[in-house]
Design a protein around this motif. Structure first.
Motif, PDB file in Angstrom:
ATOM      1  N   ILE A   1       0.845  -1.207   0.000  1.00 17.20           N
ATOM      2  CA  ILE A   1       0.000   0.000   0.000  1.00 17.20           C
ATOM      3  C   ILE A   1       0.876   1.251   0.000  1.00 17.20           C
ATOM      4  O   ILE A   1       0.524   2.260  -0.630  1.00 17.20           O
ATOM      5  CB  ILE A   1      -0.968  -0.017   1.199  1.00 17.20           C
ATOM      6  N   GLU A   2       2.030   1.192   0.676  1.00 14.07           N
ATOM      7  CA  GLU A   2       2.957   2.322   0.619  1.00 14.07           C
ATOM      8  C   GLU A   2       3.399   2.581  -0.826  1.00 14.07           C
ATOM      9  O   GLU A   2       3.435   3.741  -1.284  1.00 14.07           O
ATOM     10  CB  GLU A   2       4.193   2.045   1.481  1.00 14.07           C
ATOM     11  N   LYS A   3       3.718   1.513  -1.547  1.00 12.05           N
ATOM     12  CA  LYS A   3       4.142   1.677  -2.942  1.00 12.05           C
ATOM     13  C   LYS A   3       3.030   2.295  -3.777  1.00 12.05           C
ATOM     14  O   LYS A   3       3.273   3.210  -4.575  1.00 12.05           O
ATOM     15  CB  LYS A   3       4.549   0.322  -3.529  1.00 12.05           C
ATOM     16  N   LEU A   4       1.802   1.817  -3.581  1.00 15.41           N
ATOM     17  CA  LEU A   4       0.656   2.390  -4.292  1.00 15.41           C
ATOM     18  C   LEU A   4       0.515   3.868  -3.933  1.00 15.41           C
ATOM     19  O   LEU A   4       0.306   4.717  -4.817  1.00 15.41           O
ATOM     20  CB  LEU A   4      -0.616   1.630  -3.925  1.00 15.41           C
ATOM     21  N   ALA A   5       0.627   4.191  -2.646  1.00  9.63           N
ATOM     22  CA  ALA A   5       0.495   5.586  -2.206  1.00  9.63           C
ATOM     23  C   ALA A   5       1.563   6.466  -2.855  1.00  9.63           C
ATOM     24  O   ALA A   5       1.266   7.579  -3.321  1.00  9.63           O
ATOM     25  CB  ALA A   5       0.593   5.660  -0.682  1.00  9.63           C
ATOM     26  N   LEU A   6       2.796   5.976  -2.903  1.00 10.09           N
ATOM     27  CA  LEU A   6       3.877   6.742  -3.530  1.00 10.09           C
ATOM     28  C   LEU A   6       3.605   6.951  -5.017  1.00 10.09           C
ATOM     29  O   LEU A   6       3.867   8.028  -5.565  1.00 10.09           O
ATOM     30  CB  LEU A   6       5.217   6.038  -3.318  1.00 10.09           C
ATOM     31  N   GLU A   7       3.078   5.926  -5.665  1.00  9.12           N
ATOM     32  CA  GLU A   7       2.725   6.050  -7.082  1.00  9.12           C
ATOM     33  C   GLU A   7       1.657   7.119  -7.305  1.00  9.12           C
ATOM     34  O   GLU A   7       1.625   7.766  -8.355  1.00  9.12           O
ATOM     35  CB  GLU A   7       2.218   4.702  -7.611  1.00  9.12           C
ATOM     36  N   LEU A   8       0.813   7.306  -6.287  1.00 12.32           N
ATOM     37  CA  LEU A   8      -0.266   8.301  -6.374  1.00 12.32           C
ATOM     38  C   LEU A   8       0.183   9.685  -5.912  1.00 12.32           C
ATOM     39  O   LEU A   8      -0.590  10.650  -5.982  1.00 12.32           O
ATOM     40  CB  LEU A   8      -1.461   7.841  -5.538  1.00 12.32           C
ATOM     41  N   GLY A   9       1.429   9.780  -5.421  1.00 14.38           N
ATOM     42  CA  GLY A   9       1.970  11.086  -5.039  1.00 14.38           C
ATOM     43  C   GLY A   9       1.963  11.399  -3.560  1.00 14.38           C
ATOM     44  O   GLY A   9       2.287  12.524  -3.152  1.00 14.38           O
ATOM     45  N   VAL A  10       1.640  10.426  -2.716  1.00 17.17           N
ATOM     46  CA  VAL A  10       1.635  10.656  -1.269  1.00 17.17           C
ATOM     47  C   VAL A  10       3.076  10.802  -0.767  1.00 17.17           C
ATOM     48  O   VAL A  10       3.972  10.091  -1.198  1.00 17.17           O
ATOM     49  CB  VAL A  10       0.939   9.485  -0.534  1.00 17.17           C
ATOM     50  N   ARG A  11       3.265  11.737   0.179  1.00 17.26           N
ATOM     51  CA  ARG A  11       4.566  11.923   0.820  1.00 17.26           C
ATOM     52  C   ARG A  11       4.523  11.335   2.231  1.00 17.26           C
ATOM     53  O   ARG A  11       3.478  11.343   2.882  1.00 17.26           O
ATOM     54  CB  ARG A  11       4.938  13.408   0.894  1.00 17.26           C
ATOM     55  N   PHE A  12       5.683  10.848   2.697  1.00 17.36           N
ATOM     56  CA  PHE A  12       5.776  10.268   4.028  1.00 17.36           C
ATOM     57  C   PHE A  12       6.841  10.995   4.844  1.00 17.36           C
ATOM     58  O   PHE A  12       7.947  11.239   4.354  1.00 17.36           O
ATOM     59  CB  PHE A  12       6.148   8.781   3.947  1.00 17.36           C
ATOM     60  N   GLU A  13       6.491  11.325   6.086  1.00 19.47           N
ATOM     61  CA  GLU A  13       7.448  11.900   7.032  1.00 19.47           C
ATOM     62  C   GLU A  13       7.457  11.014   8.278  1.00 19.47           C
ATOM     63  O   GLU A  13       6.434  10.894   8.961  1.00 19.47           O
ATOM     64  CB  GLU A  13       7.037  13.326   7.420  1.00 19.47           C
ATOM     65  N   THR A  14       8.581  10.372   8.561  1.00 22.78           N
ATOM     66  CA  THR A  14       8.703   9.555   9.781  1.00 22.78           C
ATOM     67  C   THR A  14       9.439  10.349  10.857  1.00 22.78           C
ATOM     68  O   THR A  14       9.945  11.450  10.596  1.00 22.78           O
ATOM     69  CB  THR A  14       9.427   8.237   9.490  1.00 22.78           C
ATOM     70  N   ASN A  15       9.505   9.780  12.069  1.00 24.75           N
ATOM     71  CA  ASN A  15      10.063  10.521  13.212  1.00 24.75           C
ATOM     72  C   ASN A  15       9.401  11.891  13.334  1.00 24.75           C
ATOM     73  O   ASN A  15      10.059  12.912  13.567  1.00 24.75           O
ATOM     74  CB  ASN A  15      11.586  10.666  13.097  1.00 24.75           C
ATOM     75  N   ALA A  16       8.086  11.887  13.144  1.00 24.82           N
ATOM     76  CA  ALA A  16       7.332  13.146  13.093  1.00 24.82           C
ATOM     77  C   ALA A  16       6.152  13.118  14.064  1.00 24.82           C
ATOM     78  O   ALA A  16       4.986  13.054  13.653  1.00 24.82           O
ATOM     79  CB  ALA A  16       6.849  13.401  11.659  1.00 24.82           C
ATOM     80  N   PRO A  17       6.448  13.152  15.374  1.00 30.35           N
ATOM     81  CA  PRO A  17       5.356  13.158  16.358  1.00 30.35           C
ATOM     82  C   PRO A  17       4.559  14.452  16.303  1.00 30.35           C
ATOM     83  O   PRO A  17       5.118  15.529  16.052  1.00 30.35           O
ATOM     84  CB  PRO A  17       6.090  13.007  17.692  1.00 30.35           C
ATOM     85  N   ILE A  18       3.263  14.348  16.545  1.00 31.13           N
ATOM     86  CA  ILE A  18       2.375  15.501  16.483  1.00 31.13           C
ATOM     87  C   ILE A  18       2.238  16.102  17.878  1.00 31.13           C
ATOM     88  O   ILE A  18       1.883  15.397  18.837  1.00 31.13           O
ATOM     89  CB  ILE A  18       0.976  15.111  15.958  1.00 31.13           C
ATOM     90  N   ASP A  19       2.515  17.393  17.982  1.00 30.93           N
ATOM     91  CA  ASP A  19       2.386  18.085  19.265  1.00 30.93           C
ATOM     92  C   ASP A  19       0.978  18.629  19.477  1.00 30.93           C
ATOM     93  O   ASP A  19       0.494  18.674  20.613  1.00 30.93           O
ATOM     94  CB  ASP A  19       3.385  19.249  19.346  1.00 30.93           C
ATOM     95  N   LYS A  20       0.327  19.032  18.402  1.00 28.42           N
ATOM     96  CA  LYS A  20      -0.970  19.688  18.546  1.00 28.42           C
ATOM     97  C   LYS A  20      -1.677  19.743  17.201  1.00 28.42           C
ATOM     98  O   LYS A  20      -1.042  19.824  16.139  1.00 28.42           O
ATOM     99  CB  LYS A  20      -0.775  21.117  19.078  1.00 28.42           C
ATOM    100  N   ILE A  21      -3.014  19.653  17.241  1.00 25.73           N
ATOM    101  CA  ILE A  21      -3.841  19.965  16.078  1.00 25.73           C
ATOM    102  C   ILE A  21      -4.274  21.412  16.235  1.00 25.73           C
ATOM    103  O   ILE A  21      -4.904  21.782  17.237  1.00 25.73           O
ATOM    104  CB  ILE A  21      -5.070  19.036  15.986  1.00 25.73           C
ATOM    105  N   VAL A  22      -3.903  22.262  15.290  1.00 26.77           N
ATOM    106  CA  VAL A  22      -4.151  23.700  15.393  1.00 26.77           C
ATOM    107  C   VAL A  22      -5.574  24.025  14.957  1.00 26.77           C
ATOM    108  O   VAL A  22      -6.037  23.553  13.911  1.00 26.77           O
ATOM    109  CB  VAL A  22      -3.150  24.491  14.524  1.00 26.77           C
ATOM    110  N   VAL A  23      -6.272  24.803  15.766  1.00 22.95           N
ATOM    111  CA  VAL A  23      -7.650  25.198  15.464  1.00 22.95           C
ATOM    112  C   VAL A  23      -7.770  26.715  15.575  1.00 22.95           C
ATOM    113  O   VAL A  23      -7.350  27.314  16.576  1.00 22.95           O
ATOM    114  CB  VAL A  23      -8.657  24.536  16.430  1.00 22.95           C
ATOM    115  N   GLU A  24      -8.328  27.337  14.565  1.00 30.35           N
ATOM    116  CA  GLU A  24      -8.610  28.778  14.569  1.00 30.35           C
ATOM    117  C   GLU A  24     -10.042  28.989  14.106  1.00 30.35           C
ATOM    118  O   GLU A  24     -10.428  28.478  13.047  1.00 30.35           O
ATOM    119  CB  GLU A  24      -7.637  29.520  13.638  1.00 30.35           C
ATOM    120  N   ASN A  25     -10.816  29.703  14.914  1.00 25.52           N
ATOM    121  CA  ASN A  25     -12.221  29.969  14.574  1.00 25.52           C
ATOM    122  C   ASN A  25     -12.984  28.678  14.274  1.00 25.52           C
ATOM    123  O   ASN A  25     -13.719  28.588  13.286  1.00 25.52           O
ATOM    124  CB  ASN A  25     -12.315  30.941  13.383  1.00 25.52           C
TER     125      ASN A  25
END
Length: 488
Positions: free
Chosen positions: A228-252
């Protein structure tokens, strides 16, 4: 209009969603906190041994086919499948095991040899299970859980009684041999609830087992992740590893992106495939849909104690998948769901991928994976882990009539604390939220936030439920909801 979409996590639901969203023409990036992708389906390698760290059963091949077909592809374009025969073996005592073969006729013969008349009863039972499978897996689970009306169809109206009886009740009406009953109750454990609490309609899992069979990707379940990763890459998806999320930003009351390693990443849409409870903890309290009281009131699927073990010899008298039901099945279930505690005598599962895949272990050696289901939120310590390893190894040696303890080169354990640390899993659950009657379809946490615009969720705590095939479906459902929102 093309959107920039940030996806949190890289489990099966996130991977599937990324493919659909990229196919729609969006700019899609997956952010994964760990070093490698796959979420709970990561791979572990050591000293020439290879292990799948999570899912190890490939069931419902038609769901995988439907996923790849949506992109004009087939699973065989990305990985090779092997049908296991026997599919698995169930141990009840020394020289007392039942092999489940790869076709219903042989399974019926096995049943008949144990309980007279059970072969014909099994055929009738599987016919009904197939009918439910055709309704559930080919139709109902592809609905987004927005309205209770999704469950009301001419087909489900005829099966209404099956939502108010249980799998266990229906099985025991037809079969009397305790070993056969346990084999038939086993598949619904994948749904995360006791057979006595699971609606009869869910017997479609028995058709998935006996009707469609058990498969193995040639070099493990991680083959599917890579495919599925290969399919995703073929479709143009980018991957970032070692990328923990600190916060989901919300405005209005609208999300504008995420904070990753202290950096604000702007996005038109944020989709979280991480643990739902954890995902909402990334929001300020006023933006969360579900309270701590809500999460605490939910029925969660079990956690697990896992061991990844390398042996310096071949293990005998064992199949690729093996279930050890030589102790009280019902008592262990009570220790998970009714009175959560470490079981005195645990059921356990063993998987030896090197029986099928020679690359899983060095020549002449064996890779073994052991799993004990446990209550979520349970105490976890190295002492407890070691105590239970000793218990199951002693029983394994007795039941398979061989010595293995002195042939262990290494072992790695993984339990509740690791599920929390590595996956932010609520109470260290391994499989998500159970599919009980009151946690089905529209009664599960929603795919779309009602408090924050452009924020969505996917995975085993939302629709349709736990398991790899449902995770793929969850990714499709949320991608369709996102696409629909563009049009409105």
């Amino acid at each position: 209009m093309k959107k920039t979409i940030a996806i949190i996590g890289s489990g099966f639901s996130s991977l599937a969603a990324s493919c659909y969203l990229a196919q729609q023409g969006n700019t899609v990036t997956i952010y994964e906190k760990n070093e490698t992708i796959g979420g709970r389906a990561r791979q572990f390698k050591k000293d020439g041994f290879t292990f799948d760290m999570g899912p190890s059963w490939y069931w419902m091949p038609d769901v995988f086919e439907r996923f790849f077909n949506d992109f004009g592809k087939n699973p065989s374009d990305y990985y090779e499948l092997i049908k296991l025969n026997p599919a698995y073996r169930v141990y009840f005592g020394v020289d007392d095991f039942i092999s489940i073969y790869d076709n219903l006729e042989e399974i019926k013969t096995t049943f008949e040899s144990i309980e007279a008349g059970s072969g014909a009863k099994l055929q009738n039972f599987i016919n009904k299970a197939k009918s439910n499978y055709d309704i559930a897996i080919k139709d109902l689970v592809y609905r987004p859980g927005v309205s209770p009306l999704e469950l009301i169809t001419p087909q489900t109206a005829l099966k209404l009684d099956q939502f108010f009886s249980t799998v266990s009740h229906d099985i025991k009406k037809q079969f009397t041999n305790e070993r056969l009953i346990q084999i038939l109750e086993f598949p619904v454990l994948f749904l995360g609830a006791k057979p006595t609490k699971t609606p009869s309609f869910y017997n479609f899992m028995n058709y998935a087992d006996f009707g469609l069979g058990t498969w193995h990707p040639k070099t493990g379940m991680f083959d599917v992740v890579k495919g599925i990763e290969k399919l995703a890459l073929e479709l143009g998806v980018r991957f970032e590893t070692n990328a923990p999320i600190d916060k989901i930003v919300v405005e209005n009351k609208t999300t504008t992106g995420i904070i990753v390693n202290g950096q604000h990443i702007k996005a038109d849409i944020v989709l979280s495939g991480a643990d739902y409870h954890h995902s909402e903890s990334l929001l300020d309290a006023e933006h969360r849909m579900y309270s701590e009281k809500y999460w605490d009131s939910r029925v969660f699927a079990p956690s697990s104690l896992l061991f990844f073990v390398g042996f310096n010899k071949k293990i005998e008298n064992i199949s690729h998948h093996a279930l050890f039901f030589d102790v009280d099945f019902n008592q262990h279930a009570k220790d998970i769901y009714d009175d959560p505690k470490w079981p005195d005598a645990p059921l356990f599962y063993a998987n030896f991928p090197s029986k099928t895949d020679a690359t899983a272990a060095p020549e002449g050696m064996e890779s073994g994976f052991f799993l004990i289901p446990l209550a979520p939120g349970i105490e976890d310590s190295e002492t407890l882990r070691e105590t239970y390893f000793e218990k199951i190894v002693a029983r394994f040696e007795q039941l398979t009539q061989q010595s293995i303890k002195n042939n262990i080169i290494f072992k790695r354990s993984f339990c509740k604390n690791d599920f929390v640390t590595d996956y932010h899993a609520y109470k260290g659950n391994a499989y998500g939220m159970a599919n009980t009657l009151l946690q089905t379809a529209f009664l599960r946490p929603k795919l779309k936030s009602k408090k924050v615009a452009n924020l969505y969720f996917t995975g085993q705590l939302t629709v349709p439920g736990p398991g790899v095939p449902p995770a793929l479906i969850s990714g499709k459902l949320v991608a369709e909801l996102i696409q629909k929102s563009f049009r409105s």
